[in-house]
Scaffold this active site. Structure first.
Site, PDB file in Angstrom:
ATOM      1  CG  PHE A 158      45.763  38.103  44.749  1.00  9.44           C
ATOM      2  CD1 PHE A 158      47.072  37.668  44.593  1.00  9.44           C
ATOM      3  CD2 PHE A 158      45.539  39.349  45.312  1.00  9.44           C
ATOM      4  CE1 PHE A 158      48.131  38.459  44.982  1.00  9.44           C
ATOM      5  CE2 PHE A 158      46.592  40.146  45.711  1.00  9.44           C
ATOM      6  CZ  PHE A 158      47.891  39.706  45.546  1.00  9.44           C
ATOM      7  CG  ASP A 159      43.559  31.689  40.910  1.00  7.19           C
ATOM      8  OD1 ASP A 159      42.397  31.277  40.979  1.00  7.19           O
ATOM      9  OD2 ASP A 159      44.554  30.949  41.039  1.00  7.19           O
ATOM     10  CB  CYS A 160      42.017  31.958  45.944  1.00  5.17           C
ATOM     11  SG  CYS A 160      42.373  31.369  47.625  1.00  5.17           S
TER      12      CYS A 160
ATOM     13  CB  THR B 290      47.461  32.144  42.838  1.00  4.56           C
ATOM     14  OG1 THR B 290      47.101  31.830  41.487  1.00  4.56           O
ATOM     15  CG2 THR B 290      48.360  33.375  42.852  1.00  4.56           C
TER      16      THR B 290
END
Length: 241
Positions: A11-13, A16
Site C-alpha cells: 500500500f501507498d499510505c 490512499t
C-alpha cells in the site's frame, strides 16, 4: 485475474489510506488565509505538489517531516507572505494530524485475515508511526522513503520493496500494489512489472490535487473508488468461488 490470487498487498499510505489532501489543506489554511486574494483548495494542493515533488528530487534523503518544512517556506515565498520558522516546523510535524479515510481501518483489518500487508510510503518513520495508530492494523513490513533514501516514483523504492517481500516469502508476481497516485505509484509499478490496483479517491473531483499531473490514465489491473469497494470485490470472489 482475481484478488484472491495474491499473497501480499502493498500500500501507498498518504492519499490512499490517509487523507493527505485534507491534512495539507488544514495545515496550510492559516498561511493561505493571509493571501490578498483567496486561492481555491485545488490551487493550494497543486502548488504544494509542485514544490514537494521538486524538493524530493533535489534532496531524496531528506526525511519527509523536514522536507515539508522546506515546502512551507517555498510556498510562503511564492505567495509573497511573511512566515516564521516555527510555523514551518509545525507544518513539518502535522502529518500525524492528517486523518485516515473513513474506510481505511476497517478494510485493512478485513484484508489482514487473507493477505500479508506492507506499506511503501513517501514518508519518514516518525510521522508514519503516528499515522499508523489511525489505521489500527499491524503491517507485516513498513518501507518508508527514509529507509530507502529516495522518494517514489524512484525505482529504488520498489526494488527495496521487492527485497522486503522476498524476506516475507512473497514473490513480486504474488503481490498487488494498491495506490491512488499515478505519478508516485501506479506508473512506476507498471514500469517494474508490479501488478497494481487504483483506489481512485478523487473520482468526483477535477484535477490531480496534491499529486503531480500525469499525461496518461493509470495502467492498472483493478480500479475502485474506495477501499470498501476493493473489500467487497474480494468478498464476492470468495462467495462465488
Amino acid at each position: 485475474m482475481r484478488l484472491t490470487e495474491f499473497k501480499a498487498l502493498t500500500f501507498d499510505c498518504y492519499g490512499t489510506l490517509i487523507d493527505w489532501e485534507a491534512g495539507i489543506a488544514a495545515g496550510l489554511s492559516k498561511l493561505a488565509a493571509r493571501l490578498p486574494e483567496p486561492l481555491s483548495r485545488d490551487r493550494i494542493l497543486e502548488a504544494h505538489a509542485r514544490h514537494e515533488s521538486h524538493q524530493q528530487v533535489l534532496t531524496p534523503d531528506m526525511p519527509y517531516n523536514r522536507l515539508l518544512q522546506v515546502v512551507y517556506k517555498r510556498l510562503a515565498e511564492e505567495w509573497g507572505l511573511a512566515y516564521t520558522w516555527e510555523e514551518a516546523l509545525a507544518y513539518g510535524q502535522s502529518v500525524g494530524d492528517w486523518p485516515a479515510f473513513p474506510d481505511s481501518a476497517s478494510t485493512l483489518q478485513y484484508l489482514k485475515k487473507y493477505f500479508k500487508l506492507v506499506i511503501v510510503s513517501n514518508v519518514d518513520n516518525e510521522s508514519f508511526e503516528v499515522s499508523n495508530r489511525k489505521l489500527d492494523v499491524e503491517f507485516d513490513a513498513i518501507v518508508t522513503a527514509e529507509d530507502v533514501g529516495s522518494y517514489k516514483p524512484s525505482r529504488r523504492n520498489f526494488e527495496y520493496l521487492f527485497d522486503v517481500l522476498s524476506s516475507l516469502g512473497v514473490k513480486k508476481e504474488e503481490s498487488l500494489h494498491i495506490a491512488d497516485s499515478n505519478y508516485h505509484d501506479l506508473q512506476p509499478a507498471a514500469e517494474v512489472g508490479l501488478r497494481s490496483c487504483w483506489i481512485y479517491r478523487r473520482f468526483e473531483q477535477r484535477g490531480f490535487g496534491a499529486t503531480v499531473k500525469t499525461l496518461t490514465e493509470p495502467s492498472v489491473d483493478f480500479k475502485f473508488t474506495s477501499m470498501a469497494q476493493l473489500v467487497k470485490a474480494h468478498h464476492d470472489e470468495l462467495a462465488n468461488g
